[in-house]
Scaffold this motif. Structure first.
Motif, short mmCIF file in Angstrom:
data_model
loop_
_atom_site.label_atom_id
_atom_site.label_comp_id
_atom_site.label_asym_id
_atom_site.label_seq_id
_atom_site.Cartn_x
_atom_site.Cartn_y
_atom_site.Cartn_z
N MET A 102 21.12 0.73 5.37
CA MET A 102 20.21 0.62 6.49
C MET A 102 18.81 0.34 5.97
N ALA A 103 18.19 -0.70 6.45
CA ALA A 103 16.86 -1.08 5.99
C ALA A 103 15.81 -0.13 6.56
N ARG A 104 14.81 0.17 5.74
CA ARG A 104 13.73 1.03 6.19
C ARG A 104 12.77 0.22 7.05
N ARG A 105 12.34 0.78 8.12
CA ARG A 105 11.35 0.12 8.95
C ARG A 105 9.97 0.32 8.33
N VAL A 106 9.20 -0.72 8.30
CA VAL A 106 7.85 -0.64 7.75
C VAL A 106 6.86 -1.13 8.78
N ARG A 107 5.65 -0.69 8.64
CA ARG A 107 4.57 -1.10 9.52
C ARG A 107 3.45 -1.64 8.66
N ARG A 108 3.01 -2.84 8.94
CA ARG A 108 1.94 -3.47 8.17
C ARG A 108 0.60 -3.08 8.79
N PHE A 109 -0.38 -2.76 7.93
CA PHE A 109 -1.73 -2.45 8.41
C PHE A 109 -2.74 -2.79 7.32
N THR A 110 -3.98 -2.79 7.68
CA THR A 110 -5.05 -3.17 6.75
C THR A 110 -5.80 -1.93 6.31
N VAL A 111 -6.08 -1.84 5.02
CA VAL A 111 -6.88 -0.76 4.46
C VAL A 111 -8.07 -1.39 3.75
N CYS A 112 -9.24 -0.90 4.00
CA CYS A 112 -10.45 -1.40 3.33
C CYS A 112 -10.81 -0.47 2.18
N LEU A 113 -10.87 -1.01 0.97
CA LEU A 113 -11.19 -0.25 -0.22
C LEU A 113 -12.33 -0.94 -0.96
N SER A 114 -13.07 -0.15 -1.72
CA SER A 114 -14.08 -0.75 -2.58
C SER A 114 -13.37 -1.60 -3.62
N THR A 115 -14.08 -2.56 -4.17
CA THR A 115 -13.50 -3.42 -5.20
C THR A 115 -13.02 -2.60 -6.39
N GLU A 116 -13.80 -1.61 -6.79
CA GLU A 116 -13.44 -0.79 -7.94
C GLU A 116 -12.15 -0.01 -7.67
N LEU A 117 -12.04 0.54 -6.48
CA LEU A 117 -10.85 1.31 -6.14
C LEU A 117 -9.63 0.41 -6.06
N TYR A 118 -9.78 -0.76 -5.49
CA TYR A 118 -8.66 -1.70 -5.40
C TYR A 118 -8.21 -2.15 -6.79
N GLU A 119 -9.17 -2.44 -7.68
CA GLU A 119 -8.81 -2.86 -9.04
C GLU A 119 -8.08 -1.73 -9.77
N ALA A 120 -8.53 -0.49 -9.58
CA ALA A 120 -7.85 0.66 -10.21
C ALA A 120 -6.44 0.81 -9.66
N LEU A 121 -6.29 0.58 -8.37
CA LEU A 121 -4.98 0.67 -7.73
C LEU A 121 -4.04 -0.41 -8.27
N LYS A 122 -4.56 -1.64 -8.41
CA LYS A 122 -3.75 -2.72 -8.97
C LYS A 122 -3.33 -2.42 -10.40
N LEU A 123 -4.25 -1.89 -11.19
CA LEU A 123 -3.95 -1.56 -12.58
C LEU A 123 -2.88 -0.47 -12.65
N LYS A 124 -3.05 0.58 -11.87
CA LYS A 124 -2.06 1.67 -11.88
C LYS A 124 -0.70 1.16 -11.40
#
Length: 76
Positions: free
Chosen positions: A1-23
């Motif tokens: 059974m496929a999991r239902r997902v909901r798409r949404f937008t999150v606004c992050l600082s550039t530094e936080l987004y880069e750290a998230l991508k790295l992790k």
């Protein structure tokens, strides 16, 4: 059974987004999967509290005076 997902937008600082991508890259996960994991971890305690409240919803409600009388009857 496929999991239902909901798409949404999150606004992050550039530094936080880069750290998230790295992790995410270091852990072998997508950014989306990592964010989902972090949100689940962050809400785990709240979800547990909600489950406990739901389980206790059928318990009788005592007034303060009734609680004191019950505690005194037990010798507490």
């Amino acid at each position: 059974m496929a999991r239902r997902v909901r798409r949404f937008t999150v606004c992050l600082s550039t530094e936080l987004y880069e750290a998230l991508k790295l992790k995410a890259g270091l852990s072998g996960k997508t950014v989306s999967a990592l964010v989902g994991d972090l949100v689940r971890q962050g809400l785990a305690e709240d979800l547990q509290d909600l489950r406990l409240l739901s389980e206790r919803a059928q318990e009788p409600v005592l007034t303060y005076e009734e609680l004191l009388a019950e505690l005194k009857a037990r010798g507490a």
